[in-house]
Design an enzyme around this catalytic site. Sequence first.
Site, PDB file in Angstrom:
ATOM      1  N   TYR A 145       1.007  -1.065  -0.169  1.00  0.00           N
ATOM      2  CA  TYR A 145      -0.157   0.073   0.252  1.00  0.00           C
ATOM      3  C   TYR A 145       0.838   1.266   0.086  1.00  0.00           C
ATOM      4  CZ  TYR A 145      -4.359   2.177   1.203  1.00  0.00           C
ATOM      5  OH  TYR A 145      -5.673   2.820   1.267  1.00  0.00           O
ATOM      6  N   LYS A 190      -0.799  -1.084  -4.446  1.00  0.00           N
ATOM      7  CA  LYS A 190      -2.052  -0.068  -4.509  1.00  0.00           C
ATOM      8  C   LYS A 190      -1.412   1.355  -4.055  1.00  0.00           C
ATOM      9  CE  LYS A 190      -5.837   1.270  -1.826  1.00  0.00           C
ATOM     10  NZ  LYS A 190      -7.322   0.828  -0.991  1.00  0.00           N
ATOM     11  N   LYS A 192      -2.375   5.041  -2.906  1.00  0.00           N
ATOM     12  CA  LYS A 192      -3.340   5.918  -2.424  1.00  0.00           C
ATOM     13  C   LYS A 192      -3.193   7.327  -3.071  1.00  0.00           C
ATOM     14  CE  LYS A 192      -6.158   5.475   0.001  1.00  0.00           C
ATOM     15  NZ  LYS A 192      -7.422   5.401   0.088  1.00  0.00           N
ATOM     16  N   ASP A 220      -6.245   4.581  -5.855  1.00  0.00           N
ATOM     17  CA  ASP A 220      -7.572   4.829  -5.069  1.00  0.00           C
ATOM     18  C   ASP A 220      -7.517   6.334  -4.582  1.00  0.00           C
ATOM     19  OD1 ASP A 220      -9.555   5.114  -3.362  1.00  0.00           O
ATOM     20  OD2 ASP A 220      -8.561   3.726  -1.743  1.00  0.00           O
ATOM     21  N   ASN A 222     -10.258   8.098  -3.304  1.00  0.00           N
ATOM     22  CA  ASN A 222     -11.224   8.161  -2.330  1.00  0.00           C
ATOM     23  C   ASN A 222     -12.274   9.306  -2.779  1.00  0.00           C
ATOM     24  OD1 ASN A 222      -8.714   7.308  -0.123  1.00  0.00           O
ATOM     25  ND2 ASN A 222     -10.799   6.777   0.194  1.00  0.00           N
ATOM     26  N   HIS A 319     -10.435  -4.218   2.082  1.00  0.00           N
ATOM     27  CA  HIS A 319     -10.042  -2.717   2.543  1.00  0.00           C
ATOM     28  C   HIS A 319      -9.316  -2.985   4.162  1.00  0.00           C
ATOM     29  CE1 HIS A 319     -11.073   1.023   4.757  1.00  0.00           C
ATOM     30  NE2 HIS A 319     -10.716   1.405   3.742  1.00  0.00           N
ATOM     31  N   SER A 320      -8.530  -1.975   4.230  1.00  0.00           N
ATOM     32  CA  SER A 320      -7.978  -1.753   5.382  1.00  0.00           C
ATOM     33  C   SER A 320      -7.818  -0.518   5.893  1.00  0.00           C
ATOM     34  CB  SER A 320      -6.482  -2.313   5.425  1.00  0.00           C
ATOM     35  OG  SER A 320      -5.392  -1.498   5.521  1.00  0.00           O
ATOM     36  N   ASN A 321      -7.679  -0.112   7.151  1.00  0.00           N
ATOM     37  CA  ASN A 321      -7.360   1.303   7.699  1.00  0.00           C
ATOM     38  C   ASN A 321      -6.247   0.941   8.559  1.00  0.00           C
ATOM     39  OD1 ASN A 321      -8.704   3.752   7.400  1.00  0.00           O
ATOM     40  ND2 ASN A 321     -10.767   2.566   7.771  1.00  0.00           N
ATOM     41  N   HIS A 348      -2.276  -1.859   6.135  1.00  0.00           N
ATOM     42  CA  HIS A 348      -1.597  -0.749   6.346  1.00  0.00           C
ATOM     43  C   HIS A 348      -0.441  -1.035   7.289  1.00  0.00           C
ATOM     44  CE1 HIS A 348      -5.101   1.490   5.281  1.00  0.00           C
ATOM     45  NE2 HIS A 348      -4.495   2.959   5.497  1.00  0.00           N
ATOM     46  N   ARG A 401     -10.101  10.232  14.817  1.00  0.00           N
ATOM     47  CA  ARG A 401      -9.159  10.537  13.636  1.00  0.00           C
ATOM     48  C   ARG A 401      -9.653  11.761  12.978  1.00  0.00           C
ATOM     49  NH1 ARG A 401      -8.473   6.482   8.345  1.00  0.00           N
ATOM     50  NH2 ARG A 401      -7.330   8.123   7.038  1.00  0.00           N
TER      51      ARG A 401
HETATM   52  O1  LIG Z   1      -9.046   2.240   0.733  1.00  0.00           O
HETATM   53  C1  LIG Z   1      -9.373   3.290   1.412  1.00  0.00           C
HETATM   54  O2  LIG Z   1     -10.102   4.013   0.853  1.00  0.00           O
HETATM   55  C2  LIG Z   1      -8.641   3.365   2.442  1.00  0.00           C
HETATM   56  O3  LIG Z   1      -7.715   2.647   2.675  1.00  0.00           O
HETATM   57  C3  LIG Z   1      -8.938   4.454   3.456  1.00  0.00           C
HETATM   58  C4  LIG Z   1      -7.845   4.677   4.664  1.00  0.00           C
HETATM   59  O4  LIG Z   1      -8.431   5.542   5.339  1.00  0.00           O
HETATM   60  C5  LIG Z   1      -6.412   5.479   3.826  1.00  0.00           C
HETATM   61  O5  LIG Z   1      -7.106   6.601   2.751  1.00  0.00           O
HETATM   62  C6  LIG Z   1      -5.820   6.222   4.708  1.00  0.00           C
HETATM   63  O6  LIG Z   1      -5.137   5.238   5.609  1.00  0.00           O
HETATM   64  O7  LIG Z   1      -5.756   7.339   4.725  1.00  0.00           O
HETATM   65 MG   LIG Z   2     -10.269   2.750  -1.083  1.00  0.00          MG
END
Ligand SMILES: O=C([O-])C(=O)C[C@H](O)[C@@H](O)C(=O)[O-]
Ligand SMILES: [Mg+2]
Length: 421
Positions: A145, A190, A192, A220, A222, A319-321, A348, A401
């Site tokens: 990621y 992936k 971001k 991605d 968002n 998906h992950s956070n 992450h 957050r």
């Molecule tokens: O796939 C996604 O949208 C995410 O992983 C959301 C997360 O909150 C990501 O944007 C982050 O960690 O900033």
């Molecule tokens: Mg996403």
Amino acid sequence: MKITDVNITPIAMKDPPLRNIHGVHQPYALRSILQVHTDEGLTGLGETYGDLAILTALRKVAPRLTGLDVLDLNGLERIIRETLGASAGLATHGLVGEASDEKSVSTVLSAFEIPCWDLQGKALGRPVVDLLGGKVRDAVPYSGYLFFKPAAHTPLPDYATDTWGEAMDAEGIVAQARKMVDGWGFKSLKLKGGVLPPQDEADAILALRDEFPDHPLRLDPNAGWTVESSIAVGRKLDGVLEYLEDPTGGIDGMAAVAREVSMPLATNMCVTEFAHVKPAVLVDAVQVILSDHHFWGGLRRSRELAGICRTFGIGLSMHSNSHLGISLAAMTHLAGAAPELTYDCDTHYPYLVEDVVVQGVLSFKDGSVTVPDGPGLGVELDLDSLARLAEQYEKCGFDTRDDITPMRAVQPDWDPVIPRW
Ligand SMILES: O=C([O-])C(=O)C[C@H](O)[C@@H](O)C(=O)[O-]
Ligand SMILES: [Mg+2]
């Protein structure tokens, strides 16, 4: 086996300054760690978001669980619905779609459901993956990621900056990917997005393609782009992306993009609860859904989502956070038992420098995590680490957050407008 007591411990873990459409990560990410105790002396572990609103809801539900049989997941859901009432509405940080009462129930349900699975497995002496139907794979592949990021947080936190360094252009992202691939063995990547203008992010993807010709790639932003920008990027990256994730907002917006681009569109923003599936299917808005047991209602509900995806020929990814090892274990058991999950899962975890689980069980080899074979989730709480991260929570000064405020420390006029481009 009946629940006798529940401990909920909010913790804060160090987190690098990862950028996204909202802004930048705070120096600490928050999680709640759950310990569900039973009359048989077994304890089940769980992990979910640490935001104050969620913590408050968890604390409201916890005392009502005394006496609940750990196999009674329907009873668990009933208690949660009764406790939270009709207006459960917990705000989310917006990167996983709109908040809703149903999603709040699902989030709280998942938080308590995972420890129940852990307990069921511990009682039987079998790993959770077996309770979900058995392994379809021995190890779960994750994707590397990548995040645009400055070298350090502003202002500097009271700990040493991360080892990832700055990555604010294509060259930096390729260097970050090289570290991920060489250090962790990831077989897909992936990025971001939603940070630089879309064409620059498309160029970063093309640079990744040059450097990693065989790695499936995803982007991605968002929902940071208009339909027009999304189509332009989609056309530029024709044949390059495995999928384009949430380029624009809403089911109708995604459908408009899907009609004009060749690659599948994926989402963890416009289809985030069961009520969204039918409208999305009717207009073919998304071709891949990113499940996330934390807000889809736990492992049982995630299996239901997998069945729905199979029914409609929709791909399933994960998906992950920012998360710790308890969540990684739960994600790995779920993916280990889900034949529908044919895409590498998000995580992450490489950004993590501290954890609450005893190290050694969960490790990445060739980008994959072996499904733990110990009873339950197969991970053990490190009580010293839990106490240290709980103390860090008390001192860190955050209870929710918020990626916008730290961004304004760098750029005072920052406006987290979506779509931006
Ligand atoms: O796939 C996604 O949208 C995410 O992983 C959301 C997360 O909150 C990501 O944007 C982050 O960690 O900033
Ligand atoms: Mg996403």
